[in-house]
Design an enzyme around this catalytic site. Structure first.
Site, PDB file in Angstrom:
ATOM      1  CB  SER A   1      -0.924  -0.031   1.214  1.00 52.48           C
ATOM      2  OG  SER A   1      -0.163  -0.072   2.380  1.00 52.48           O
TER       3      SER A   1
ATOM      4  CG  LEU B   1       2.978   1.186  -4.162  1.00 53.66           C
ATOM      5  CD1 LEU B   1       2.787   0.154  -5.261  1.00 53.66           C
ATOM      6  CD2 LEU B   1       4.463   1.421  -3.925  1.00 53.66           C
TER       7      LEU B   1
ATOM      8  CG  ASP C   1      -6.291   8.649  -2.194  1.00 56.63           C
ATOM      9  OD1 ASP C   1      -5.219   9.275  -2.095  1.00 56.63           O
ATOM     10  OD2 ASP C   1      -6.357   7.413  -2.156  1.00 56.63           O
TER      11      ASP C   1
ATOM     12  CD  GLU D   1      -7.289   5.602  -5.409  1.00 53.25           C
ATOM     13  OE1 GLU D   1      -7.563   6.816  -5.539  1.00 53.25           O
ATOM     14  OE2 GLU D   1      -6.542   5.186  -4.506  1.00 53.25           O
TER      15      GLU D   1
ATOM     16  CB  ILE E   1     -10.393 -10.820   2.553  1.00 54.93           C
ATOM     17  CG1 ILE E   1      -9.524 -12.071   2.674  1.00 54.93           C
ATOM     18  CG2 ILE E   1     -11.863 -11.183   2.658  1.00 54.93           C
ATOM     19  CD1 ILE E   1      -9.811 -12.897   3.890  1.00 54.93           C
TER      20      ILE E   1
ATOM     21  CD  GLN F   1       7.769 -12.127 -13.090  1.00 59.21           C
ATOM     22  OE1 GLN F   1       7.452 -13.313 -13.049  1.00 59.21           O
ATOM     23  NE2 GLN F   1       9.027 -11.742 -13.226  1.00 59.21           N
TER      24      GLN F   1
ATOM     25  CG  ASP G   1      10.655   6.846  -5.729  1.00 58.33           C
ATOM     26  OD1 ASP G   1       9.605   6.327  -6.148  1.00 58.33           O
ATOM     27  OD2 ASP G   1      11.423   6.290  -4.918  1.00 58.33           O
TER      28      ASP G   1
ATOM     29  CB  CYS H   1     -10.985  23.701  13.253  1.00 55.72           C
ATOM     30  SG  CYS H   1     -12.650  23.061  13.512  1.00 55.72           S
TER      31      CYS H   1
ATOM     32  N   GLY I   1      -7.638  25.388  16.496  1.00 55.35           N
ATOM     33  CA  GLY I   1      -6.656  26.475  16.609  1.00 55.35           C
ATOM     34  C   GLY I   1      -7.329  27.824  16.808  1.00 55.35           C
TER      35      GLY I   1
ATOM     36  CG  HIS J   1     -11.160  22.165   8.659  1.00 53.79           C
ATOM     37  ND1 HIS J   1      -9.991  21.890   9.332  1.00 53.79           N
ATOM     38  CD2 HIS J   1     -12.165  21.776   9.467  1.00 53.79           C
ATOM     39  CE1 HIS J   1     -10.280  21.348  10.500  1.00 53.79           C
ATOM     40  NE2 HIS J   1     -11.586  21.265  10.614  1.00 53.79           N
TER      41      HIS J   1
ATOM     42  CD  GLU K   1      -7.549  22.572   6.680  1.00 56.37           C
ATOM     43  OE1 GLU K   1      -7.857  23.776   6.833  1.00 56.37           O
ATOM     44  OE2 GLU K   1      -7.804  21.698   7.538  1.00 56.37           O
TER      45      GLU K   1
HETATM   46  N1  GLN Z   1     -12.646  19.514  18.688  1.00 55.06           N
HETATM   47  C1  GLN Z   1     -13.158  20.734  18.168  1.00 55.06           C
HETATM   48  C2  GLN Z   1     -14.648  20.667  17.852  1.00 55.06           C
HETATM   49  O1  GLN Z   1     -15.198  19.603  17.755  1.00 55.06           O
HETATM   50  C3  GLN Z   1     -12.397  21.166  16.927  1.00 55.06           C
HETATM   51  C4  GLN Z   1     -12.612  20.272  15.762  1.00 55.06           C
HETATM   52  C5  GLN Z   1     -11.600  20.496  14.675  1.00 55.06           C
HETATM   53  O2  GLN Z   1     -10.586  21.121  14.909  1.00 55.06           O
HETATM   54  N2  GLN Z   1     -11.844  19.978  13.521  1.00 55.06           N
HETATM   55  O3  GLN Z   1     -15.266  21.682  17.668  1.00 55.06           O
END
Ligand code: GLN
Length: 542
Positions: free
Chosen positions: A13, A15, A71, A139, A147, A191, A239, A379, A381, A505, A507
């Site tokens: 796995s 790869l 993914d 995929e 299995i 193979q 790579d 979040c 943070g 989030h 990101e």
């Molecule tokens: N644990 C926090 C909440 O549930 C933050 C969740 C997170 O950072 N994705 O609100």
């Protein structure tokens, strides 16, 4: 009628099957085809939402709030499209649907079996996702020989038989290891893995061979002979230093050309100029900055996949490499923030769950606030930023989130009643896209350049309405509010070079060609901080 490309993996796995599928998606899209990607996960969990990051890495959240395999993040980033819950199917979901149908009596007394009931259900999901595209890239998770994968492989084998010749293509990703002792590449694992696939009834059309050195012509010939694959279709997957080079490597090996030929699709050569420029910007930055990621799973980079990628997009657009320093917040608790953070130009506290390491997160926030170091809270943070501000600026001693202290005198972060869970763990959070209205003259507004944005969420706790006015009186800026329910989405600090905490989030929405505005702006602030320090160092030398 859509055509199908099935991507399987063998030998071991990890790869990079997801990146391979995503790269093919990018190449076919660049040839003008409408493409979609789908991941079939053989495990029995209904979704990865309840799995530990130690087990599964990041949970990628789609616009419609599905908790999916990481993914899907690669798929979105490489093909620059947003996916939905239809694009990640697990065996758990398939069996869940079948058992519910059985309980309702939908099978009219017949025996419910893997073939045809499970395989039919899988094929329905595949066909559904492919409804309005030219090519669906499917995929199959796991490794051939597991299995759990068998019903999925059986389903795609059936699709090959049911569809016309030229409507399906099979790609198998394998490993060609280099054995140091004899100083040669070994073809036997490949193979065997193809042999296993052929026993199930699937003959791959193309092999993608991961290896650390070039496949010599005789190695390719040998693999071709023993796997019944044309020699030119044994494509090397060397790579590379960045995942974003993979589409270029595959294009060089004519992967997209061969797939189009197999599927009878006449398309122009792909235009990859923008992608090449981006890859160049990633590979040859003009400068560097150091950003600390202060979290709990710092030894497991897969848990922060999208953050890592968003940083590389933001770095490219700012002309720098963002060197990430992984800081375990429990270490900060032991040694103090200065010991771990004095050398970095930006501090990011990412999302997370649970109390462990949370005190260290608060120390990191405080350090960033007091020392004017750019701070990006995502979040958890962001929640940490609110707690720290309540405690140390607004004199709310022992303020906390009820996630960490049920008896805190100031529950500045608290759970919404509708997300309390009622004993269920899966799918009970605030999930998916919600709108956010930005305050003019905020760092966020400056970054986005627009008043309304939409971002993806995955959390249970919120800034507590009861303390909002107190926090604002204390100076905290509520820079983004959800217009639907007036929940706090973004907090900022006044008089700080860059301090932004977001409940969502960001990101998850960053793409190579569209770096996320907040990441872009945070990295720009970190670049400024690096320059300021350098100037300071020069001055003190002079
Ligand atoms: N644990 C926090 C909440 O549930 C933050 C969740 C997170 O950072 N994705 O609100």
């Amino acid at each position: 009628m859509p055509k199908y490309v099935f991507v399987t993996g063998g030998v071991v796995s990890s790869l990079g099957k997801g990146i391979a599928a995503a790269s093919l998606g990018l190449l076919l899209k660049a040839r003008g085809l409408r493409v979609c990607l789908q991941k079939l996960d053989p495990y029995l969990n209904v979704d990865p939402g309840t799995m530990s990051p130690f087990q599964h890495g990041e949970v990628f959240v789609t616009e419609d709030g599905a908790e999916t395999d990481l993914d899907l993040g690669h798929y979105e980033r490489f093909t620059d499209t947003s996916l939905s819950r239809k694009h990640n199917i697990t065996a758990g979901q398939v069996y869940d649907t079948i058992i519910q149908k059985e309980r309702r009596g939908d099978y009219l007394g017949r025996t419910v079996q893997v073939i045809p009931h499970v395989t039919d259900e899988i094929k329905n999901h595949i066909r559904e996702v492919a409804a309005d595209v030219d090519v669906a890239i499917i995929e199959v998770g796991g490794t051939v020989g597991d299995i759990e994968s068998l019903p999925f492989l059986e389903a795609i084998r059936q699709m090959y038989l049911e569809l016309k010749r030229g409507d399906t293509a099979f790609i198998h990703l394998t490993l060609v290891p280099f054995v140091k002792a004899s100083s040669e590449l070994k073809t036997k694992p490949t193979q065997h893995s193809v042999k296993e696939l052929r026993e199930i009834g699937i003959q791959p059309d193309i092999l993608l061979c991961r290896s650390e050195s070039h496949l010599t012509p005789d190695i390719r010939e040998k693999i071709a002979l023993f796997t019944n694959v044309r020699k030119e279709s044994v494509i090397e997957a060397l790579d590379v230093s960045s995942i974003y080079q993979v589409p270029l490597v595959f294009h060089e090996g004519d992967l997209d050309g061969q797939v189009c030929a197999l599927l009878g699709l006449e398309t122009p050569l792909p235009d990859l100029d923008d992608w090449r420029r981006f890859v160049h910007a990633v590979d040859e930055p003009k400068g560097e900055v150091k950003v600390a990621i202060c979290g709990k799973y710092t030894h497991l980079r897969d848990s922060y996949k999208s953050i890592i990628e968003a940083m590389s997009h933001a770095g490219a657009v700012n002309g720098v490499r963002v060197n990430l320093e992984w800081v375990d917040t429990e270490k900060i608790e032991l040694d103090g923030a200065h010991a771990w953070l004095s050398q970095v130009h930006g501090i990011l506290v990412p999302g997370g769950f649970g109390d462990r390491g949370s005190a260290g997160k608060l120390d990191a926030v405080r350090y960033a606030r007091e020392n004017n170091v750019p701070y990006f809270g995502i979040c958890l943070g962001m929640q940490a930023a609110v707690i720290e501000y309540a405690r140390n600026v607004c004199s709310m001693a022992r303020a906390n989130s009820t996630e960490f202290d049920a008896h805190t005198p100031y529950p500045v972060i608290d759970v919404l009643p509708e997300h309390a869970g009622a004993g269920r763990m899966g799918g009970t959070m605030r999930l998916g896209a919600y709108p956010c209205r930005l305050k003019g003259e905020s760092k966020s507004f400056e970054a986005y350049g627009t008043e309304f944005v939409s971002e993806r969420h995955r959390h249970r706790y919120e800034v507590n309405e009861r303390y909002r006015d107190d926090l604002m009186r204390g100076g905290l800026i509520m820079a983004g509010i959800c217009p639907d329910n007036s929940l706090v989405e973004i907090v900022e600090l006044p008089g700080h070079p860059w301090f932004v905490g977001v409940q969502f989030h960001p990101e998850l929405k960053s793409r190579p060609m569209h770096p996320h505005p907040l990441f872009r702006s945070f990295v720009a602030a970190s670049v400024k901080e690096a320059a300021r320090r350098e100037a300071g160092a020069r001055k003190s030398k002079a």
